[in-house]
Design a protein around this motif. Structure first.
Motif, mmCIF file in Angstrom:
data_model
loop_
_atom_site.group_PDB
_atom_site.id
_atom_site.type_symbol
_atom_site.label_atom_id
_atom_site.label_comp_id
_atom_site.label_asym_id
_atom_site.label_seq_id
_atom_site.Cartn_x
_atom_site.Cartn_y
_atom_site.Cartn_z
ATOM 1 N N THR A 1 46.903 47.195 29.292
ATOM 2 C CA THR A 1 46.008 46.077 29.605
ATOM 3 C C THR A 1 46.511 45.236 30.770
ATOM 4 O O THR A 1 45.854 44.275 31.157
ATOM 5 C CB THR A 1 45.839 45.190 28.360
ATOM 6 O OG1 THR A 1 47.137 44.732 27.926
ATOM 7 C CG2 THR A 1 45.180 45.966 27.233
ATOM 8 N N HIS B 1 46.687 46.202 33.806
ATOM 9 C CA HIS B 1 46.156 46.826 35.018
ATOM 10 C C HIS B 1 47.120 47.869 35.580
ATOM 11 O O HIS B 1 47.219 48.035 36.791
ATOM 12 C CB HIS B 1 45.858 45.783 36.104
ATOM 13 C CG HIS B 1 45.034 44.632 35.629
ATOM 14 N ND1 HIS B 1 43.675 44.721 35.423
ATOM 15 C CD2 HIS B 1 45.384 43.365 35.297
ATOM 16 C CE1 HIS B 1 43.223 43.564 34.996
ATOM 17 N NE2 HIS B 1 44.234 42.725 34.899
ATOM 18 N N THR B 2 47.809 48.565 34.679
ATOM 19 C CA THR B 2 48.823 49.515 35.139
ATOM 20 C C THR B 2 48.555 50.901 34.577
ATOM 21 O O THR B 2 48.304 51.066 33.386
ATOM 22 C CB THR B 2 50.231 49.064 34.688
ATOM 23 O OG1 THR B 2 50.470 47.749 35.190
ATOM 24 C CG2 THR B 2 51.291 50.015 35.234
ATOM 25 N N SER C 1 45.229 37.735 32.366
ATOM 26 C CA SER C 1 44.880 38.799 31.419
ATOM 27 C C SER C 1 44.859 38.279 29.988
ATOM 28 O O SER C 1 43.984 38.623 29.192
ATOM 29 C CB SER C 1 45.867 39.961 31.556
ATOM 30 O OG SER C 1 45.608 40.957 30.594
ATOM 31 N N ASN D 1 48.646 37.177 37.193
ATOM 32 C CA ASN D 1 47.844 38.252 36.601
ATOM 33 C C ASN D 1 48.084 38.369 35.106
ATOM 34 O O ASN D 1 47.157 38.618 34.327
ATOM 35 C CB ASN D 1 48.156 39.588 37.284
ATOM 36 C CG ASN D 1 47.594 39.651 38.685
ATOM 37 O OD1 ASN D 1 46.622 38.965 39.002
ATOM 38 N ND2 ASN D 1 48.196 40.473 39.551
#
Length: 673
Positions: A520, A522-523, A118, A114
């Motif tokens: 950025t 995804h958290t 990203s 991931n």
């Protein structure tokens, strides 16, 4: 040894049911154990992961192709995918049974993939945005205001140049007059031509005998001469017609005019005609006017000297266009200059000229037309422009003032109380409707509902952005984005401004809002490491909707202190409700061919007569009572009630089974006995 005969054991229907129930219970217990074992990946989880991993692989291939086209490095992404793929292939080879899984390894490989994905997606986004957003708005409000000031300054310079030209011409004429006067004062040189008009007076003693040349007086210039003045010489009588000649005074000789020598002509009173030759020297000439044949120089009887359209009277120099009290060299003091005639317009009640320079140094231009009156005044390092409307439907007339000085530019819009054709009212105070101020001390100041700073971009069709007088950002009708970028042109934040709402609001950096961080990666994180709550504005918990929820643990608040009317549940009732649910397999309409098969109950919100059975207690509704979905919280606890009921049945069956086994053992003992 006694022979052992085969024993036939016949199980009744109840015995078969007991065995089947036990097998079902064992399988259910085994399934529940597998679901609760963190080191195992269940069949259901495998099937879900297989479908999701297929989607991940498809996404990876698309991103990989785009990155290669954009010349973006994919080394880290390829490595991370290869490692994850090796791990997942081993686990997902057989999706019909549970397998051991190292959750830590699984998590680290997934996080690595991931993170690499990203970074590549961010690089792709930057590359794309760089291509389409290299052009940025460079219009500066300060630059526009400075340009306006430069235009006004240029106009003021032109006005000043015109005034300077008039003054220069006046100075040139004054210099010429002064030079002429100086030349006259020094005396006229021999051979010079002097224009003496009929109004010219020659001061006594100026012209003597020395100034009259020999033989300069002709016959036509001699009037009456007294014979008493003839004391010698000869008069030629053939050339003299004598009307009344006292012969007693002629004693001898002949009178000859060409030999006549007159010492004094004081007795002459007749018109001598034109003196065409000779000179008058050493005598005074007294006359009404004295002028030259060309008329360029005239002295009248009052002593006024006129030369080349300039008149010198009593030390004052005048002309048809210049009237001054003092001329010192090339400097003109205390003089008002007007350019042209008084403006011929009914609204010019103050008798303005098109152009005027006042003794104070104030220069002004004025213009009237059928719609408005305009005036510009320049004085003392400042400039003021005024617009006044001529027509109005009421007592308020539209007006604009512009004031320019060294430290401020002020543009005012408003009105005057009544028609202001004298430009005596100032657009300020309660007459002000809008104002723009530009100052190096205070910056830019906007006042009024119509004031704004507008950025038009590269087109004039309404694709820009405006800042109104409150500092609000207002998009034009055809505007699509308002962006914040860094020095290199990469996007920091994008705000969609299209009227259709198709363009999103996007932040490309970590967003911090109080204790919440959205990054950025995804958290969605808590800055102070405390719990995150989702609540309705008026209090209480809020509903959360998601496609899939991945969690480490799931906790539901079941505190007795927050509950009322607590009663022991009838597990049999809830178990029979569970058994009444129709289960279905399906896919969502938005799923593609890579989406996995889904299994759940169905909330029938289409048919009046429900085709899919689901007890109402399991259905969730929104605040308006509209069907919303399945309430998994109730469903989960009802399933727990079902398990408890099954456990009761299993315990009963186990008791019956043990009793049956005891009977069988006794029977076998008897048979073997």
């Amino acid at each position: 040894m006694a022979e052992s005969n085969a024993t036939q054991v016949i199980l009744t229907d109840d015995g078969i049911k007991i065995i089947n129930a036990q097998n079902t219970a064992d399988n259910a217990a085994s399934g529940v154990a597998n679901l609760n074992d963190p080191n195992l990946m269940s069949v259901i989880e495998k099937q879900t992961q297989a479908a999701q991993y297929a989607g991940l692989t498809s996404q990876y291939n698309v991103v990989l192709a785009r990155a290669k086209d954009a010349s973006i490095s994919t080394t880290a992404l390829t490595t991370a995918y290869t490692n994850l793929n090796t791990f997942m292939t081993t686990i997902l080879t057989d999706t019909t049974k549970a397998s051991d899984v190292n959750r830590d390894t699984y998590k680290s490989l997934t996080d690595a993939y991931n993170t690499a994905l990203s970074k590549v997606q961010t690089a792709l986004s930057d590359s794309f945005n760089t291509d389409i957003d290299n052009m940025q708005s460079s219009v500066s409000v300060a630059s526009q205001a400075a340009s306006s000031a430069a235009i006004v300054a240029s106009q003021a310079t032109t006005t000043g140049n015109n005034a300077s030209q008039v003054a220069s011409q006046a100075a040139s004429a004054a210099n010429q007059a002064s030079a002429d006067y100086t030349a006259l004062s020094a005396g006229v040189k021999d051979g010079s031509v002097i224009n003496i008009t009929t109004k010219t007076a020659i001061k006594e003693g100026v012209i003597g005998t020395a100034e009259i040349a020999d033989a300069a007086i002709t016959d036509a210039k001699i009037g009456n001469i007294s014979a008493n003045h003839l004391t010698a010489g000869t008069i030629d009588a053939s050339k003299v017609t004598v009307a009344n000649l006292d012969a007693g005074n002629i004693t001898t000789g002949t009178l000859s005019t060409d030999r006549l020598n007159v010492g004094k002509l004081s007795a002459l009173s007749a018109n001598l005609g034109d003196v065409t030759t000779g000179s008058l020297k050493g005598v005074d000439i007294v006359a009404n006017t004295f002028s030259t044949n060309s008329g360029t120089f005239t002295v009248d009887k009052n002593g006024a000297i006129t030369a080349k359209n300039m008149t010198l009277i009593g030390g004052i120099l005048t002309s048809p266009t210049i009237n001054t009290s003092t001329i010192n060299g090339s400097t003109i003091n205390g003089t008002t200059f007007h350019g042209g005639d008084i403006i011929n317009d009914a609204n010019n009640t103050s008798n303005f000229y098109p152009f005027t320079i006042e003794p104070t140094g104030k220069a002004s231009t004025t213009l009237f037309n059928s719609m408005d009156a305009l005036r510009t005044e320049m004085s003392g390092g400042g400039l003021r422009t005024m617009y006044r409307a001529i027509n109005s439907s009421g007592s308020q007339y539209e007006a604009y003032d512009g004031n320019f000085s060294g430290d401020i530019i002020s543009l005012n819009s408003g009105f005057t109380n009544g028609k202001d054709m004298s430009f005596s009212q100032s657009v300020s105070g309660n007459q002000l409707t809008g104002q723009v101020i530009l100052s190096p001390l205070d910056g830019i100041h906007l006042w009024g509902s119509t004031q704004s700073i507008h950025f038009s971009g590269l087109q004039m069709n309404g694709t820009g952005i405006s800042f109104n007088s409150y500092g609000n950002i207002i998009a034009d009708q055809a505007s699509t984005w308002w962006r914040v970028t860094n020095f290199s042109g990469s996007d920091i934040a994008n705000f969609g401004t299209d009227t259709a709402g198709s363009n999103v609001i996007q932040f490309n950096r970590e967003l911090d809002i109080g204790n919440f961080h959205i990054n950025t990666g995804h958290t969605f994180a808590s800055a102070d490491n405390q719990a995150i709550h989702f609540a309705m504005g008026k209090g209480g918990a809020a509903d959360i909707y998601a496609g899939a929820v991945h969690y480490t643990s799931l906790v539901k608040s079941s505190l007795l202190s927050v509950k009322k009317d607590v009663k022991k549940a009838d597990t049999a009732y809830w178990a029979q409700l569970i058994n009444a649910i129709d289960l279905a397999t399906y896919q969502y309409k938005t799923d593609d061919n890579t989406s996995h098969l889904r299994l759940s109950s169905i909330v029938d919100d289409v048919n009046v007569t429900k085709q899919w059975q689901l007890p109402d207690v399991f259905i969730n509704r929104d605040e308006d009572g509209k069907l919303n979905g399945v309430d998994d919280s109730v469903l989960l606890n009802a399933t727990l009630a079902t398990v408890q009921e099954q456990q009761k049945e299993i315990d009963q069956l186990n008791g019956h089974n043990m009793e049956l086994e005891a009977r069988l053992n006794k029977l076998e003992a008897k048979l073997n006995g």
